[in-house]
Design an enzyme around this catalytic site. Structure first.
Site, PDB file in Angstrom:
ATOM      1  N   SER A 133       0.876  -1.185   0.000  1.00  0.00           N
ATOM      2  CA  SER A 133       0.000   0.000   0.000  1.00  0.00           C
ATOM      3  C   SER A 133       0.897   1.213   0.000  1.00  0.00           C
ATOM      4  O   SER A 133       2.044   1.142   0.461  1.00  0.00           O
ATOM      5  CB  SER A 133      -0.856  -0.008   1.273  1.00  0.00           C
ATOM      6  N   TYR A 146      -0.805  -1.416  10.365  1.00  0.00           N
ATOM      7  CA  TYR A 146      -1.072  -1.486   8.914  1.00  0.00           C
ATOM      8  C   TYR A 146       0.127  -0.932   8.144  1.00  0.00           C
ATOM      9  O   TYR A 146       0.654  -1.589   7.238  1.00  0.00           O
ATOM     10  CB  TYR A 146      -2.352  -0.711   8.578  1.00  0.00           C
TER      11      TYR A 146
HETATM   12  N1  LIG Z   1      -8.819  -0.494  -0.782  1.00  0.00           N
HETATM   13  C1  LIG Z   1      -7.747   0.273  -0.655  1.00  0.00           C
HETATM   14  O1  LIG Z   1      -7.826   1.527  -0.687  1.00  0.00           O
HETATM   15  C2  LIG Z   1      -6.392  -0.349  -0.507  1.00  0.00           C
HETATM   16  C3  LIG Z   1      -5.277   0.501  -0.564  1.00  0.00           C
HETATM   17  C4  LIG Z   1      -4.010  -0.045  -0.428  1.00  0.00           C
HETATM   18  C5  LIG Z   1      -3.859  -1.393  -0.233  1.00  0.00           C
HETATM   19  N2  LIG Z   1      -4.942  -2.202  -0.171  1.00  0.00           N
HETATM   20  C6  LIG Z   1      -4.724  -3.629   0.051  1.00  0.00           C
HETATM   21  O2  LIG Z   1      -5.359  -4.363  -0.967  1.00  0.00           O
HETATM   22  C7  LIG Z   1      -5.751  -5.637  -0.446  1.00  0.00           C
HETATM   23  C8  LIG Z   1      -7.217  -5.886  -0.754  1.00  0.00           C
HETATM   24  O3  LIG Z   1      -7.963  -4.871  -0.107  1.00  0.00           O
HETATM   25  P1  LIG Z   1      -9.471  -4.533  -0.486  1.00  0.00           P
HETATM   26  O4  LIG Z   1      -9.604  -3.077  -0.343  1.00  0.00           O
HETATM   27  O5  LIG Z   1      -9.853  -5.202  -1.749  1.00  0.00           O
HETATM   28  O6  LIG Z   1     -10.215  -5.211   0.764  1.00  0.00           O
HETATM   29  P2  LIG Z   1     -11.608  -5.976   0.900  1.00  0.00           P
HETATM   30  O7  LIG Z   1     -12.575  -5.520  -0.116  1.00  0.00           O
HETATM   31  O8  LIG Z   1     -11.949  -5.880   2.344  1.00  0.00           O
HETATM   32  O9  LIG Z   1     -11.225  -7.484   0.518  1.00  0.00           O
HETATM   33  C9  LIG Z   1     -10.382  -8.240   1.323  1.00  0.00           C
HETATM   34  C10 LIG Z   1     -10.408  -9.674   0.836  1.00  0.00           C
HETATM   35  O10 LIG Z   1      -9.491 -10.396   1.650  1.00  0.00           O
HETATM   36  C11 LIG Z   1     -10.192 -11.479   2.291  1.00  0.00           C
HETATM   37  N3  LIG Z   1      -9.582 -11.694   3.596  1.00  0.00           N
HETATM   38  C12 LIG Z   1      -9.479 -10.830   4.628  1.00  0.00           C
HETATM   39  N4  LIG Z   1      -8.878 -11.429   5.662  1.00  0.00           N
HETATM   40  C13 LIG Z   1      -8.599 -12.698   5.262  1.00  0.00           C
HETATM   41  C14 LIG Z   1      -8.004 -13.812   5.888  1.00  0.00           C
HETATM   42  N5  LIG Z   1      -7.568 -13.778   7.153  1.00  0.00           N
HETATM   43  N6  LIG Z   1      -7.888 -14.963   5.183  1.00  0.00           N
HETATM   44  C15 LIG Z   1      -8.331 -15.032   3.906  1.00  0.00           C
HETATM   45  N7  LIG Z   1      -8.908 -14.024   3.261  1.00  0.00           N
HETATM   46  C16 LIG Z   1      -9.037 -12.862   3.947  1.00  0.00           C
HETATM   47  C17 LIG Z   1     -11.651 -11.044   2.338  1.00  0.00           C
HETATM   48  O11 LIG Z   1     -12.538 -12.141   2.416  1.00  0.00           O
HETATM   49  P3  LIG Z   1     -13.048 -12.698   3.868  1.00  0.00           P
HETATM   50  O12 LIG Z   1     -13.393 -11.503   4.700  1.00  0.00           O
HETATM   51  O13 LIG Z   1     -14.228 -13.567   3.553  1.00  0.00           O
HETATM   52  O14 LIG Z   1     -11.933 -13.501   4.432  1.00  0.00           O
HETATM   53  C18 LIG Z   1     -11.752 -10.366   0.980  1.00  0.00           C
HETATM   54  O15 LIG Z   1     -11.879 -11.324  -0.052  1.00  0.00           O
HETATM   55  C19 LIG Z   1      -5.411  -5.603   1.046  1.00  0.00           C
HETATM   56  O16 LIG Z   1      -4.164  -6.214   1.258  1.00  0.00           O
HETATM   57  C20 LIG Z   1      -5.329  -4.131   1.349  1.00  0.00           C
HETATM   58  O17 LIG Z   1      -4.504  -3.836   2.462  1.00  0.00           O
HETATM   59  C21 LIG Z   1      -6.210  -1.706  -0.298  1.00  0.00           C
END
Ligand SMILES: NC(=O)c1ccc[n+]([C@@H]2O[C@H](COP(=O)([O-])OP(=O)(O)OC[C@H]3O[C@@H](n4cnc5c(N)ncnc54)[C@H](OP(=O)(O)O)[C@@H]3O)[C@@H](O)[C@H]2O)c1
Length: 250
Positions: A133, A146
């Site tokens: 990130s 984080y």
């Molecule tokens: N959105 C942003 O602005 C942003 C910015 C920078 C980086 N990121 C990174 O991008 C990645 C995806 O984020 P997102 O925004 O798409 O989040 P999201 O919509 O909350 O999706 C997270 C996904 O990870 C799964 N997950 C969470 N904890 C888990 C665990 N312990 N075991 C297996 N699966 C797990 C969730 O499914 P379940 O809950 O069913 O397990 C879901 O499929 C993350 O690493 C996040 O830190 C996001």
């Protein structure tokens, strides 16, 4: 046919990546803890996507899922995307939640890479991708664990990029800014330069295809954050004392 396994592929960025690769004709494996999220996001049996109910913080579970997928389907690309953050950013950390963030965001990436390398090193080919990130460029207030895990993922991947060249294995780190997903929908603060999840997935897929070592986006926001990372730290701390960009609460 090419094959990809995406951790956390049931919502948000991971789901959009899974759909993008499935639409390109790849065979896709995704994991998450909640099967209902998978069923809500994909047309089960029609989307060319296989679901594994796995917690990435459980080393045995994630290793078994990736081994099963690679044995029955293949493994050209592994995207360690699953991650969690803080919806409520407080000056005193919630330590229980912080430890969970370390288990999921850092150890979860390592466990997935370990499982993929069991397959990729003997074959001398493959690509590993981890979701960091732009929060990994600076110690951001209110999201200490984080920021720490995302910085660690960047350095972990940089090291592996050097080490795995000899096995013909590429390593890519992705550093998104704000992307509109269930993760950020829980935030109650300003999120400048927000990108829609399908757009984020297409930018990420292009960086993966180009085998970039590190890719941060959106460009302008990531430049600001990287410049903040190069400032003398006294200047950085002074800047972060402005309430408008410091989301940490008492
Ligand atoms: N959105 C942003 O602005 C942003 C910015 C920078 C980086 N990121 C990174 O991008 C990645 C995806 O984020 P997102 O925004 O798409 O989040 P999201 O919509 O909350 O999706 C997270 C996904 O990870 C799964 N997950 C969470 N904890 C888990 C665990 N312990 N075991 C297996 N699966 C797990 C969730 O499914 P379940 O809950 O069913 O397990 C879901 O499929 C993350 O690493 C996040 O830190 C996001």
């Amino acid at each position: 046919m090419k094959t990809v396994f995406i951790t956390g592929g049931t919502t948000g960025i991971g789901m959009e990546l899974a759909k993008l690769y499935a639409n390109k004709g790849w065979k896709v494996g995704v994991c998450g803890r909640d099967k209902l999220k998978f069923e809500a996001s994909f047309q089960v049996g029609r989307d060319n996507v296989t679901f594994y109910q796995v917690d990435v913080a459980n080393r045995d579970e994630i290793k078994k899922a990736i081994a099963d997928f690679s044995k029955s389907i293949g493994l050209d690309l592994l995207i360690a995307n699953a991650g969690i953050g803080y919806a409520y950013k407080t000056k005193v950390p919630d330590f229980e939640w912080s430890y969970r963030i370390v288990h999921v965001n850092l150890l979860g990436v390592m466990y997935a890479f370990e499982a993929a390398l069991d397959v990729m090193i003997p074959r001398s080919k493959g690509q590993l991708v981890a979701m960091s990130s732009i929060a990994g460029y600076n110690g951001l207030p209110g999201v200490s664990a984080y920021s720490a895990t995302k910085a660690a993922v960047q350095k972990y991947c940089e090291s592996l990029h050097l080490d795995l060249k000899q096995f013909n294995i590429d390593v890519t780190t992705i550093c998104p800014g704000f992307v509109d997903t269930p993760l950020t929908q829980a935030n109650d603060h300003m999120m400048p330069f927000m990108v829609k999840a399908p757009k984020a997935a297409s930018l990420i897929a292009r960086a993966i295809e180009k085998k970039k070592m590190i890719y941060a986006f959106p460009f302008f926001f990531s430049m600001i954050v990287r410049i903040m990372g190069m400032l003398p730290r006294t200047w950085y701390r002074a800047l972060m004392s402005f309430k408008a960009i410091n989301y940490s609460k008492d």
